[in-house]
Design a protein around this motif. Structure first.
Motif, PDB file in Angstrom:
ATOM      1  N   ASP A 177       0.820  -1.222   0.000  1.00 30.84           N
ATOM      2  CA  ASP A 177       0.000   0.000   0.000  1.00 30.84           C
ATOM      3  C   ASP A 177       0.847   1.262   0.000  1.00 30.84           C
ATOM      4  OD1 ASP A 177      -2.099  -1.763   0.248  1.00 30.84           O
ATOM      5  OD2 ASP A 177      -2.357  -1.463   2.391  1.00 30.84           O
ATOM      6  N   ASP A 199      -0.041   1.563  -4.076  1.00 32.63           N
ATOM      7  CA  ASP A 199      -1.448   1.457  -3.696  1.00 32.63           C
ATOM      8  C   ASP A 199      -2.378   1.632  -4.899  1.00 32.63           C
ATOM      9  OD1 ASP A 199      -3.258   1.253  -1.256  1.00 32.63           O
ATOM     10  OD2 ASP A 199      -4.106   2.958  -2.346  1.00 32.63           O
ATOM     11  N   GLU A 233      -0.808  -2.422  -7.741  1.00 33.50           N
ATOM     12  CA  GLU A 233      -1.953  -3.152  -7.184  1.00 33.50           C
ATOM     13  C   GLU A 233      -3.252  -2.670  -7.811  1.00 33.50           C
ATOM     14  OE1 GLU A 233      -1.878  -4.272  -2.811  1.00 33.50           O
ATOM     15  OE2 GLU A 233      -1.487  -2.126  -2.748  1.00 33.50           O
TER      16      GLU A 233
HETATM   17 MG    MG Z   1      -4.293  -2.078  -0.716  1.00 33.31          MG
END
Ligand code: MG
Ligand code: C2E
Ligand code: MG
Ligand code: MG
Length: 288
Positions: A177, A199, A233
């Protein structure tokens, strides 16, 4: 007692609070039971190399199907576990399940397990990880541990010590993140993470937002210089994918590439991925 105060708003408030507390305690009991009975499942989401399009790892994601309420989101039950002292047990269960599963995958496919900052507070983390690895027979180099910035808020020195110790065993350490909360570029001065995961919020806006693009590019440049892989991500669209490749991300994860899978689907997924990567591959791509 509030009840004796008649219809005052405190009475309603207390009743609502009381109900919420009872519900909270019931949920806590159910989670405790689920852990004792090993009913917390693990889903596995593929992470692909942008260069070869091959799966390089799967992220282990905890899943809890409450007998009456159905699936509870991890954000909820992990926070609950952290509150009521169950997160170490939960973390160890997930780690054990993840390592056991990965043991049957090809040797060049790793497994990534998320750690709660609280798991670093017990002083038992390294020992637990060692013993789970030994029991599963998984090579340490195939285990990745994902940590978040929350970890580095208190007891920073002791935390970095444990990260060094885990690294010394051969485990890869990933910063999860990255870019939200208190995560800071300065961590990269203190510890050389193996990979940093950007993130999802940056990935989401990357195709149109110049700021998100600039941030991702800055991180991939730092990553390249320091020898850290950079994972994007939450990749959901082809547009995002193209942007992330052009910005220099080394790995991608998201619904576009694959949803979290039940363990029994991992083999088929790997098989299909290897077939597809072979067809797409540049001559230099490795495939076994
Ligand atoms: Mg995340
Ligand atoms: P995370 O570690 O950042 O995991 C990625 C989350 O993004 C997962 O949510 C995953 O299902 C979701 N995701 C993946 N690709 C996409 C996409 O393309 N679009 C969208 N919208 N979402 C995507 P999940 O499984 O709900 O987990 C949420 C968080 O809960 C995780 O975020 C992690 O912080 C935590 N978590 C999950 N399992 C564990 C665990 O075993 N231990 C600990 N400590 N935390 C866990
Ligand atoms: Mg993660
Ligand atoms: Mg993440």
């Amino acid at each position: 007692r509030a009840k004796e105060n008649g219809r005052g708003s405190t009475c309603f408030y207390d009743a609502a609070l009381d109900a919420a507390l009872r519900e909270h305690r019931r949920l806590e009991q159910a989670l405790r039971l689920a852990l004792e009975q090993d009913l917390i499942d693990v889903a596995f989401q593929p992470v692909l190399s942008t260069e070869t399009r091959l799966v390089t790892s799967f992220e282990a994601l905890a899943r809890w199907h409450h007998p009456a309420k159905g699936p509870i989101p991890p954000s909820e039950f992990i926070a609950l576990a952290e509150e009521c002292g169950l997160v170490e047990a939960l973390g160890t269960n997930v780690l054990r399940r993840a390592c056991d599963a990965a043991r049957s995958w090809p040797d060049d496919v790793s497994v990534a397990v998320n750690l709660s900052p609280l798991q670093f507070q017990t002083g038992r983390l390294c020992e637990t990880v060692r013993s789970v690895l030994a029991a599963s027979g998984l090579r340490a180099g195939r285990l990745q541990l994902e940590v978040t910035e929350g970890l580095l808020i208190r007891d920073v020195e002791r935390t970095f010590q444990q990260l060094e110790e885990l690294r010394a065993i051969g485990i890869q350490i990933l910063m999860d993140d990255f870019g939200v909360g208190y995560s800071s570029l300065s961590y990269f001065q203190r510890f050389r993470f193996d990979k940093v995961k950007i993130d999802r919020s940056f990935v989401e806006t990357a195709p149109t937002a110049l700021a998100a693009q600039a941030i991702i590019q800055a991180v991939t440049q730092v990553g390249q210089t320091l020898g850290m892989g950079v994972v994007a991500e939450g990749v959901e669209t082809e547009e995002q994918m193209q942007m992330l490749v052009s910005l220099g991300c080394t790995h991608v994860q998201g619904y576009l590439l694959g949803r979290p899978l039940v363990e029994s689907m991992v083999r088929d997924f790997l098989h299909a991925n290897r077939g597809m990567a072979k067809r797409l591959a540049a001559p230099t791509a490795r495939h076994d």
